[in-house]
Design a protein around this motif. Structure first.
Motif, PDB file in Angstrom:
ATOM      1  N   TRP A   1       4.514  14.109  36.586  1.00 56.62           N
ATOM      2  CA  TRP A   1       5.103  15.351  37.082  1.00 56.62           C
ATOM      3  C   TRP A   1       4.595  16.539  36.292  1.00 56.62           C
ATOM      4  CZ3 TRP A   1       7.178  17.617  41.024  1.00 56.62           C
ATOM      5  CH2 TRP A   1       7.726  18.875  40.848  1.00 56.62           C
TER       6      TRP A   1
ATOM      7  N   TYR B   1       1.043  17.192  37.347  1.00 51.60           N
ATOM      8  CA  TYR B   1       1.009  17.698  38.717  1.00 51.60           C
ATOM      9  C   TYR B   1       1.485  19.141  38.787  1.00 51.60           C
ATOM     10  CZ  TYR B   1       2.727  18.647  43.379  1.00 51.60           C
ATOM     11  OH  TYR B   1       2.989  19.257  44.570  1.00 51.60           O
TER      12      TYR B   1
ATOM     13  N   PHE C   1       2.835  11.631  45.426  1.00 47.54           N
ATOM     14  CA  PHE C   1       2.629  13.028  45.047  1.00 47.54           C
ATOM     15  C   PHE C   1       1.995  13.836  46.182  1.00 47.54           C
ATOM     16  CE2 PHE C   1       3.659  11.574  40.859  1.00 47.54           C
ATOM     17  CZ  PHE C   1       4.330  12.665  40.344  1.00 47.54           C
TER      18      PHE C   1
ATOM     19  N   ASP D   1       3.638  17.145  47.569  1.00 47.81           N
ATOM     20  CA  ASP D   1       2.901  18.399  47.662  1.00 47.81           C
ATOM     21  C   ASP D   1       3.008  18.988  49.058  1.00 47.81           C
ATOM     22  OD1 ASP D   1       1.131  20.118  46.033  1.00 47.81           O
ATOM     23  OD2 ASP D   1      -0.200  19.798  47.740  1.00 47.81           O
TER      24      ASP D   1
ATOM     25  N   PHE E   1      -4.645  17.215  43.555  1.00 48.27           N
ATOM     26  CA  PHE E   1      -3.425  17.281  42.749  1.00 48.27           C
ATOM     27  C   PHE E   1      -2.629  15.989  42.846  1.00 48.27           C
ATOM     28  CE2 PHE E   1      -3.542  22.081  43.628  1.00 48.27           C
ATOM     29  CZ  PHE E   1      -4.589  22.189  42.735  1.00 48.27           C
ATOM     30  N   ALA E   2      -2.798  15.257  43.953  1.00 45.27           N
ATOM     31  CA  ALA E   2      -2.095  13.990  44.072  1.00 45.27           C
ATOM     32  C   ALA E   2      -2.778  12.905  43.257  1.00 45.27           C
ATOM     33  CB  ALA E   2      -2.024  13.579  45.543  1.00 45.27           C
TER      34      ALA E   2
ATOM     35  N   PRO F   1      -3.491  13.372  38.435  1.00 42.64           N
ATOM     36  CA  PRO F   1      -2.543  12.945  37.385  1.00 42.64           C
ATOM     37  C   PRO F   1      -2.477  11.430  37.268  1.00 42.64           C
ATOM     38  CG  PRO F   1      -1.572  14.650  38.712  1.00 42.64           C
ATOM     39  CD  PRO F   1      -2.846  14.277  39.376  1.00 42.64           C
TER      40      PRO F   1
END
Lengths: 417, 432
Positions: free
Chosen positions: B19, B22, B61, B65, B80-81, B84
C-alpha cells in the motif's frame, strides 16, 4: 610463464580501463607520460608474489597526472573516485558474482581478466543506471556546504578504503563501502534531477515574466504609436481649419515645423535590412532589428555592422539572445542619459572566432579596461557568459565612451541555427 | 496453530508495504477507515487464495486503482498495480535465497523455516528501500511520465519483468505443492531443474529488474531534459515573437509618419500654387482614412472588466490591430470576469493561437464579435465572424493540438448563417 603473462595483462587491462574512466570523469587533459609510467609500475607490481594496495597507488598516479590545471579539488575527486569505485567493483565481481554464480571459474587462470571485465561492466551499468553525468558533479557540488558535498564524501570514503585496504579487505567491508558510495552517488543523481526540475520551473517563470513584460512594453509602444497618430490627426484638423479660414501664413509656418527633419533621422542607415540579411541566426536577427529600430525611435544615432555571413550561434541560442538583449538594453539605457546619443554595434566572424563589439556614449567616470561585465543590469549576461569556457570579455569606459568586446573561440564549433 | 497467527501477520506486513509503495507511486490518499476496509478485504483474499495469492496481488491493486482514480491511462494503472508487488517479491526472494542463507550459512531456501520466513517479510522493506535508494529510482516521479515513455518502457522491460514475476511464482508455487505431495520427479523440475538453478533464476530476475530500473531512470531523466529544452525553445520563440512585434510597431509608426509628411508636402505644394480647395480636399481625405488611432470609450469600459493583465493587454492589442486593419470589432465582457483557471503562460499562448486561427479566416473589411463570459465554474471565450460561402469549416489544427494538452479546456466550433464561431471553455479545477 603463461600464468605471469595473464596476470600482467589483467592488471594492465584494469589499469587502462581506469584510465578511460578517469578521462570520462575529468573531461580534461592529463599528463599522459605519467599515466604510462604508472601503468608500467602497476603491471610490474601485479607480478610480485605478495599483495600490494594497488588501488591507493593508482589513485596517487591519477592525482599527479591530472593536476595539470589549477582545480586540484576536482582532480583529487576524479583520481580517488575512479580508483576507489573500480576497486569496489572488482571486489564485488570476484567475491560475490563469480563465487556465487560462476564458482567454476575460481580456479581458472583467466580469473583476473574475467573479474576485470565484469567489474568494468558493473561500473559502466551502474553509471548508466543512475544516469550520472560527471561533468555537472562540480556544478551540483558548488551550491552545497562542504560537509554535504559529494567530493568531500567520496574523498573521505576513498581515503578510508585505501587505508583499510592495507590490512583487511573482507567482503563485508566492500559491501558497506559499496552501500555508502551508492548512497552518495544516488544523492548526487537525485540532486541533479531536482536541479533539472528547478531549471524547468525557472524557465517557465522567466517565460511568464517575459510575457508580462513584453505585453507591457508592446502596450507602451502601441500607445506611443497611437499618440503619434493622434498628434498627426490633431495637426491635420488644425491645418484644415487654418486653411479654411485663410490663415495661410500660420499654416505655412505650421507645415514647415511639421516637415522639419528630426536631428538624427538623416544619419540612419537605409540599408540596414541588407546587413541583417547576412545574419542567418533568426533569433539574433530579429533582436538586432528590434533594437535598431527601438534606438532609432528613441532618437539615438545608431549604427550596426555585420560584414560577413554568420551561420552559427557561438553558445546555446537562448543564452546568446538573452545576453545580447541585456547588453543592448543596458547600452541603450546608458546612452539615453547623455546629450550626444550614440550607439554602435558590430557582429563579425573570423576563421575560428566570433566577435561582438559595442560602443555607446555614456556619463560614466573613466574606468580602466577590465575583464568581464561589472555593470549593474548586466548580472544575467555576465552569469551566462561566465559559464562559457572559451570566451574573452572586456569592458571599459573612457572619455564618455562605453565599450564592450566579446570574443568567442569557435574552434570547437558552435550551435547551428 | 502457529500458521494461523503467522500467515495473517505476513499478509499484514506485505499489505502495509504494498500500500505504501502503491500510494506513493500513484499519489493516492484515502481516509483511514476506508484503508481499514481495503486492508480487511486484502487479508481475506490473500488467505483465501493462499499459495497463488502473489498472482492475485497485482489484480487486487489494479481493481483498487480503477475504483479510486478516475483519470489515468491503462499503462500507468498496470504499472502501479504490478510494480509494488514485483518489488516486494524480488526483495523477499533476494533475502530468502541469497542474503539470509549467506548470513546464517544455510544451504536451503529459508521459506521452509517459519521464523526466517517472517524475517524475510520484516526485512523486505529495508531491501526495497536500499534498492530504490542506491539505484536512484524516484517512485514519486512516475505519475509525471507521459504516455509515450510508459508504453516504451512497458515494451522494453516492464512487460518482461511482469511475465517473469508470474513465471517465477508459478515455478516456486508448483515446486512447493509438488514437493509436499511427495512427487519430486515432476515434469517441471525435470525441465527447469528449478531447485538446482534457483540462483540462476534469481540472478536473471535481478538483471531484468535492474534493466527495468535503467529504463525508468532513463525515461524520467530524458523527459525532464526534453521538457527543459522545450521550455527554453518556447522562451526563445517568445523572445523572437516579441522582437518581431516590436519591429512591426516601429515600422508601422515610421510608415504612418512618412505618409503624414508626404501628405503635408502635397498640401504645401497645393498652397504654394494657390490651390486652397485642393489642399483642403487632401486634408479631408487624410482625416477620413486615418482617424482610428484610439480605443473608443465604450471599448475601454469593457476592457477594464478584465482583471488579468496578460489578457487585458492581449485584448487591447487586438483592438488596435483590428482597427488598423479596418475590421469592425465588438467586445462584450461579463462584469467581474475573474482569474483564469489556467496559468498566465498557457493563457497567453492559448489566446495567441486562437487569434491566429481567427485571423486566418477573417475577411478584409469585415467584423468580429467577441464575448468573454464568466460562468459559475468556467469561463467561456466566444468569437464570431462572417466567412465566405463554401469555405470548409473545420477546427484549427494548431489550436486543437494545443487544447489537447489540458484536461480543463474545451474547444468547439459552429457554423450558421454564414457566421463562424469559435468557442473556448476554460473549466475551473474540479469542475470537468
Amino acid at each position: 610463464m603463461f600464468d605471469f603473462i595473464i596476470r600482467a595483462s589483467a592488471a594492465a587491462l584494469a589499469y587502462s580501463i581506469q584510465c578511460l574512466v578517469l578521462r570520462a570523469v575529468l573531461a580534461r587533459k592529463t599528463k599522459n607520460w605519467l599515466l604510462m609510467l604508472g601503468g608500467i609500475l602497476v603491471t610490474a607490481i601485479s607480478l610480485l608474489p605478495f599483495p600490494f594496495p594497488v588501488a591507493g597507488l593508482t589513485a596517487l598516479v591519477f592525482y599527479l597526472a591530472s593536476t595539470l590545471e589549477k582545480s586540484g579539488k576536482q582532480a583529487l575527486l576524479a583520481a580517488s573516485f575512479t580508483a576507489f569505485s573500480f576497486t569496489l567493483m572488482v571486489h564485488i565481481s570476484l567475491d560475490m558474482i563469480i563465487s556465487a554464480f560462476l564458482p567454476g571459474l575460481l580456479q581458472s587462470i583467466f580469473l583476473g581478466l574475467i573479474t576485470v571485465v565484469i567489474a568494468c561492466a558493473l561500473w559502466w551499468s551502474y553509471t548508466h543506471l543512475l544516469q550520472m553525468d560527471y561533468h555537472n558533479m562540480e556544478d551540483t557540488d558548488q551550491v552545497l556546504p562542504w560537509y554535504q558535498s559529494t567530493a568531500v564524501r567520496l574523498n573521505a570514503l576513498a581515503g578510508l578504503y585505501f587505508v583499510i585496504e592495507f590490512w583487511n579487505n573482507s567482503l563485508w567491508i566492500t559491501i558497506s563501502f559499496l552501500l555508502l558510495t551508492g548512497f552518495t552517488l544516488s544523492d548526487l543523481s537525485f540532486r541533479y534531477k531536482n536541479s533539472l526540475k528547478e531549471n524547468i520551473r525557472a524557465a517557465q517563470k522567466e517565460h511568464i515574466n517575459l510575457l508580462q513584460d513584453s505585453s507591457n512594453t508592446i502596450n507602451h509602444y502601441y500607445q506611443e504609436k497611437a499618440k503619434n497618430e493622434r498628434f498627426m490627426m490633431d495637426e491635420t484638423k488644425n491645418l484644415y481649419d487654418l486653411i479654411r479660414f485663410d490663415y495661410l501664413d500660420q499654416a505655412q509656418e505650421q507645415m514647415d515645423y511639421l516637415l522639419e527633419p528630426s536631428p538624427n533621422s538623416k544619419r540612419v542607415d537605409p540599408l540596414y535590412k541588407d546587413k541583417l540579411a547576412q545574419l542567418q541566426l533568426e533569433a539574433v536577427r530579429d533582436l538586432f532589428e528590434a533594437k535598431y529600430l527601438q534606438a532609432r525611435d528613441a532618437d539615438i544615432w545608431v549604427s550596426m555592422e555585420i560584414p560577413e555571413t554568420i551561420r552559427q550561434y557561438p553558445i546555446y541560442p537562448l543564452d546568446w539572445v538573452t545576453a545580447l538583449t541585456d547588453i543592448l538594453d543596458h547600452a541603450m539605457a546608458e546612452t539615453l542619459k547623455t546629450d550626444n546619443r550614440y550607439l554602435s554595434y558590430a557582429y563579425f566572424t573570423d576563421a575560428d572566432s566570433q566577435h561582438f563589439v559595442l560602443e555607446c556614449s555614456c556619463n560614466k567616470p573613466n574606468a580602466p579596461i577590465s575583464v568581464g561585465l561589472s555593470d549593474s543590469g548586466l548580472e544575467r549576461a555576465s552569469e551566462i557568459l561566465s559559464k562559457v569556457p572559451d570566451v574573452t570579455l572586456v569592458s571599459s569606459a573612457r572619455n564618455g565612451i562605453y565599450r564592450i568586446q566579446i570574443e568567442f573561440d569557435m574552434t570547437k564549433g558552435g550551435y547551428h541555427a | 496453530m502457529l500458521n494461523y497467527i503467522i500467515n495473517p501477520l505476513l499478509q499484514s506486513i506485505s499489505f502495509i508495504v504494498l500500500w505504501y509503495l502503491y500510494s506513493r507511486m500513484g499519489k493516492v490518499t484515502i481516509p483511514l477507515r476506508y484503508l481499514g476496509l481495503i486492508y480487511l478485504s486484502y487479508l481475506c483474499s490473500a488467505s483465501y487464495f493462499g499459495l497463488v495469492k502473489i498472482v492475485i496481488d497485482p489484480l487486487f491493486f489494479l481493481i483498487l486503482d480503477l475504483a479510486l482514480v478516475k483519470e489515468r491511462s491503462l499503462f500507468q494503472r498496470l504499472l502501479f498495480a504490478f510494480y509494488p508487488t514485483i518489488l516486494f517479491d524480488v526483495a523477499t526472494r533476494f533475502l530468502s535465497l541469497m542474503v539470509l542463507p549467506f548470513i546464517f550459512n544455510l544451504d536451503v531456501d529459508v521459506t521452509s523455516i517459519s521464523s526466517l520466513h517472517l524475517l524475510t517479510y520484516l526485512l523486505a522493506p529495508l531491501v526495497i528501500y536500499l534498492f530504490l535508494k542506491i539505484f536512484a529510482l524516484d517512485l514519486f516521479h512516475f505519475t509525471n511520465l507521459d504516455d509515450y515513455w510508459m508504453k516504451r518502457n512497458w515494451a522494453r522491460g516492464t512487460a518482461i519483468l511482469a511475465f517473469y514475476y508470474v513465471f517465477f511464482t508459478v515455478i516456486h508455487g508448483l515446486n512447493n505443492v509438488l514437493v509436499n505431495t511427495n512427487d519430486p520427479r515432476n515434469l517441471f523440475e525435470i525441465v527447469f531443474q528449478a531447485e538446482n538453478n534457483r540462483f540462476l533464476f534469481l540472478g536473471l530476475y535481478l538483471a531484468i529488474l535492474l534493466w527495468d530500473f535503467y529504463n525508468w531512470n532513463y525515461a524520467s531523466h530524458h523527459q525532464m531534459t526534453q521538457q527543459l529544452d522545450d521550455e527554453r525553445g518556447k522562451l526563445l520563440t517568445s523572445i523572437t515573437n516579441y522582437n518581431r512585434a516590436l519591429t512591426q510597431i516601429f515600422i508601422d509608426k515610421q510608415q504612418s509618419t512618412d505618409l503624414f509628411k508626404n501628405q503635408i508636402t502635397r498640401v504645401k505644394q497645393a498652397l504654394d500654387s494657390n490651390h486652397n480647395q485642393e489642399a483642403l480636399k487632401q486634408l479631408e481625405h487624410y482625416r477620413q482614412t486615418h482617424d482610428n488611432a484610439s480605443i473608443a470609450p465604450h471599448m475601454q469600459e469593457q476592457l477594464e472588466r478584465i482583471s488579468n493583465p496578460v489578457m487585458a493587454s492581449f485584448v487591447a492589442n487586438r483592438i488596435l490591430d483590428l482597427q488598423h486593419n479596418g475590421i469592425s470589432y465588438s467586445l462584450n465582457v461579463s462584469p467581474h470576469f475573474g482569474k483564469s483557471p489556467i496559468s498566465d503562460l498557457d493563457l497567453y499562448q492559448l489566446l495567441q493561437i486562437s487569434h491566429r486561427a481567427i485571423k486566418e479566416n477573417l475577411l478584409p473589411e469585415s467584423e468580429l464579435y467577441t464575448n468573454y463570459l464568466q460562468m459559475d465554474a468556467s469561463q467561456v471565450l466566444i468569437a464570431e465572424y462572417p466567412v465566405k460561402e463554401g469555405t470548409a469549416i473545420q477546427k484549427d489544427k494548431e489550436l486543437a493540438d494545443f487544447v489537447k494538452g489540458f484536461i480543463n479546456v474545451e474547444y468547439r466550433i459552429s457554423h450558421r448563417d454564414g457566421y463562424f464561431s469559435q468557442m473556448i471553455i476554460l473549466h475551473e479545477q474540479g469542475h470537468y
